[in-house]
Scaffold this active site. Structure first.
Site, short mmCIF file in Angstrom:
data_model
loop_
_atom_site.label_atom_id
_atom_site.label_comp_id
_atom_site.label_asym_id
_atom_site.label_seq_id
_atom_site.Cartn_x
_atom_site.Cartn_y
_atom_site.Cartn_z
N ASP A 142 0.84 -1.19 0.00
CA ASP A 142 0.00 0.00 0.00
C ASP A 142 0.88 1.25 0.00
OD1 ASP A 142 -2.35 1.45 0.22
OD2 ASP A 142 -2.25 1.52 2.39
N THR B 7 -3.03 5.49 -4.24
CA THR B 7 -1.97 6.33 -3.65
C THR B 7 -0.68 6.20 -4.45
OG1 THR B 7 -1.60 4.51 -2.13
CG2 THR B 7 -2.85 6.37 -1.31
N THR B 8 -0.36 4.96 -4.85
CA THR B 8 0.88 4.75 -5.61
C THR B 8 0.79 5.49 -6.95
OG1 THR B 8 1.00 2.58 -4.59
CG2 THR B 8 2.48 2.98 -6.42
N ASP C 242 -9.08 -0.40 1.84
CA ASP C 242 -9.09 0.24 0.51
C ASP C 242 -10.34 -0.15 -0.25
OD1 ASP C 242 -6.69 1.33 1.09
OD2 ASP C 242 -5.53 0.32 -0.47
#
Length: 552
Positions: free
Chosen positions: A65, A98-99, A391
């Site tokens: 994550d 997010t990545t 998530d």
């Protein structure tokens, strides 16, 4: 930093401060931001790898994550910290992607560096990036597909995409089913969803497949007295936010007891008061009591005799969820206890889960709060499962709220890249270069997906571009075959907001870092610390003897 005037240097900054200017400052900041992006880049996509982070005391976190990785890394550089902010914003807003956000921001800066070398002014690049980001979001809205809150099949796929590539993949179907059921249960009539009402309990033991959903609440407590029933069917539940114990006086009072009889009377009265409270609870028809405060030993005894299942010191957040799940009201005074305030559950029982007692409140009529138990072989597996489910819950919530989704697999990025190049030509001027750079930067997503899957990134991009040129708007990279595939048919879909938020926050961060042309860092305070001074013998003539020591 000093100014020469008549041969006399004038010091403006404190000695020891450092200043980096112009291109140097930009390149240092860009390098720092790129380093952060490269740290998470390999975790992107279904074939992404995980990171193992060990902190100073030896705690280990194994995760895929993006935001968790960046939070756990001790990042010092100010520009790098901005990249962490991008990931945090993305996490707060959407919960996933997010990545993607960080990788896109890093790539935007990398492309900007090439333009800076061609002497394009940072302001021009910033202006172009802003225009490109606005246009990109407009285009995303055009290619987005509508979804209805009741469309469970699509919601399952959206949850699945959020979990792919994380440790949860082994039991993806099972977990997606749990997630979608949980979210649809807690959804209100008007379609709003708050995933705070889905409580996730982690337990080590068993396997991922043993994870289950409880249509009601799960509380990590045990009943207060062993003589109480372990299981109550047709439970009438009282939620009490007041202590079931003898009321002490509010003011300091002194009680003079002069004879043993008086003491006995005093104790009897205390007991009678507690019996009254218990009688009140029983009279209301409650056979299950969740108390946010304490329950006295004598009260425990009487409650057990009356066959009431009682739990004490329940967390406030759990009490609120219980109220939503069972329809009970939170009662904050003993006098306010009445049958109308009670909630209902078909079954309340204490069970052992992985060797610990937990209380299950099940079979609620219309549970607006539910719980999930996640199980896994080791602590790290369970923690990573928890992050994946978190998530997935958030993403399904966002999809229901916005009612729009786009396909994944690098498909929207390729489409945007092509459309932005067309748009750049209409803008003209130097800003055109920046918009083209933005278009190229977006291709980092399919490119990274290909690299992480061990495929050739250039062949992949050529393939995907060709498919999109032919008008296949949902063509993306199928990492399992290595070819362009229809992402909609493959069920690789995510909420529109994951993409719009990622692109807008990445662009904002890149523009902010680009516009910095001067880094002025204050000096770390020189000289010994006050503690060291004391150790050196405190006095030292007030440091007077040491001449021109700069003031600390």
């Amino acid at each position: 930093m000093s100014q020469q005037m008549g041969g006399q240097p004038i010091l403006i900054l404190k000695e020891g401060s450092s200043r980096t200017r112009g291109r140097d400052a930009q390149s240092i900041n860009i390098s720092a931001a790129k380093a952060v992006a490269s740290a998470v880049r390999t975790t992107l996509g279904p074939r992404g790898m995980d990171k193992m982070l060990v902190d100073t005391i030896g705690d280990v976190v194994i995760t895929n994550d993006g935001v968790t990785i960046l939070k756990e890394m001790d990042i010092e550089h100010p520009a790098a910290k901005m990249m962490v902010e991008v990931a945090k914003t993305q996490d707060d807003e959407v919960g996933d992607g997010t990545t993607t956000a960080v990788v896109v921001a890093g790539e935007l800066l990398k492309r900007a560096e090439d333009l800076l070398e061609q002497d394009v002014h940072p302001t021009v690049i910033a202006q172009g990036y802003r225009k490109a980001a606005e246009k990109a979001i407009e285009l995303l809205n055009e290619i987005a597909i509508d979804v209805e809150p009741g469309d469970e099949e699509i919601l399952m796929k959206i949850a699945g995409t959020a979990m792919t590539g994380k440790g949860a993949e082994a039991a993806k179907d099972k977990l997606c089913d749990l997630v979608v059921r949980a979210v649809t249960m807690v959804a209100d009539e008007d379609g709003t969803v708050d995933t705070d009402y889905v409580k996730v309990e982690k337990k080590v033991g068993g396997s991922i497949e043993d994870s289950e959903i409880v249509e009601g609440m799960l509380i990590d407590k045990e009943r207060v007295h062993p003589a109480m029933p372990k299981k109550v069917e047709e439970a009438n539940i009282l939620l009490l936010n007041a202590a079931v114990e003898f009321k002490k006086t509010e003011v300091d009072a002194e009680i003079n007891i002069t004879s043993p009889d008086q003491l006995q009377m005093f104790l009897d009265e205390e007991e009678r008061m507690i019996r009254n409270i218990v009688d009140k609870i029983v009279a209301s028809g409650a056979n299950v009591l969740f108390c946010q405060k304490g329950i006295d030993d004598i009260a425990q005894h009487y409650l057990a005799k009356s066959g009431v299942f009682a739990v004490r010191r329940v967390k406030k957040s759990d009490m609120e969820k219980l109220a939503r799940a069972t329809g009970a009201s939170l009662v904050s005074s003993i006098d306010a206890i009445s049958p109308e305030e009670l909630g209902y559950a078909g079954l309340v029982e204490e069970q052992k889960v992985s060797g610990e007692d937990m209380i299950f409140v099940k079979k609620c009529k219309n549970p607006k709060a539910v719980s999930m138990i996640i199980k896994g072989g080791t602590e790290h597996v369970v923690d990573e499962l928890d992050r994946a489910i978190e998530d997935a819950l958030r993403v399904v919530e966002v999809a229901i709220r916005d009612k729009k989704f786009v396909v994944g697999g690098g498909s929207p990025e390729i489409e945007l890249s092509l459309r932005l190049r067309e748009y750049a030509a209409t803008v003209g001027g130097r800003a055109q270069l920046a918009i083209e750079a933005f278009a190229t930067a977006l291709e980092i997503i399919p490119r990274t997906l290909a690299e992480n899957a061990g495929l050739d990134p250039i062949d992949t991009l050529v393939d995907l571009r060709a498919a999109h040129e032919k008008g296949q708007k949902t063509a993306g990279l199928d990492v399992y075959t290595g070819k362009a595939g229809d992402m909609l048919a493959l069920g690789v879909v995510e909420p529109l907001r994951v993409k719009t938020q990622a692109i807008s926050s990445a662009a904002e961060a890149a523009v902010m870092i680009l516009r910095i042309d001067d880094v002025i860092a204050s000096a770390k305070s020189a000289g010994p610390s006050p503690e060291e001074m004391a150790a050196m013998g405190g006095g030292m003539g007030g440091m007077g003897g040491m001449g021109g020591m700069p003031p600390m």
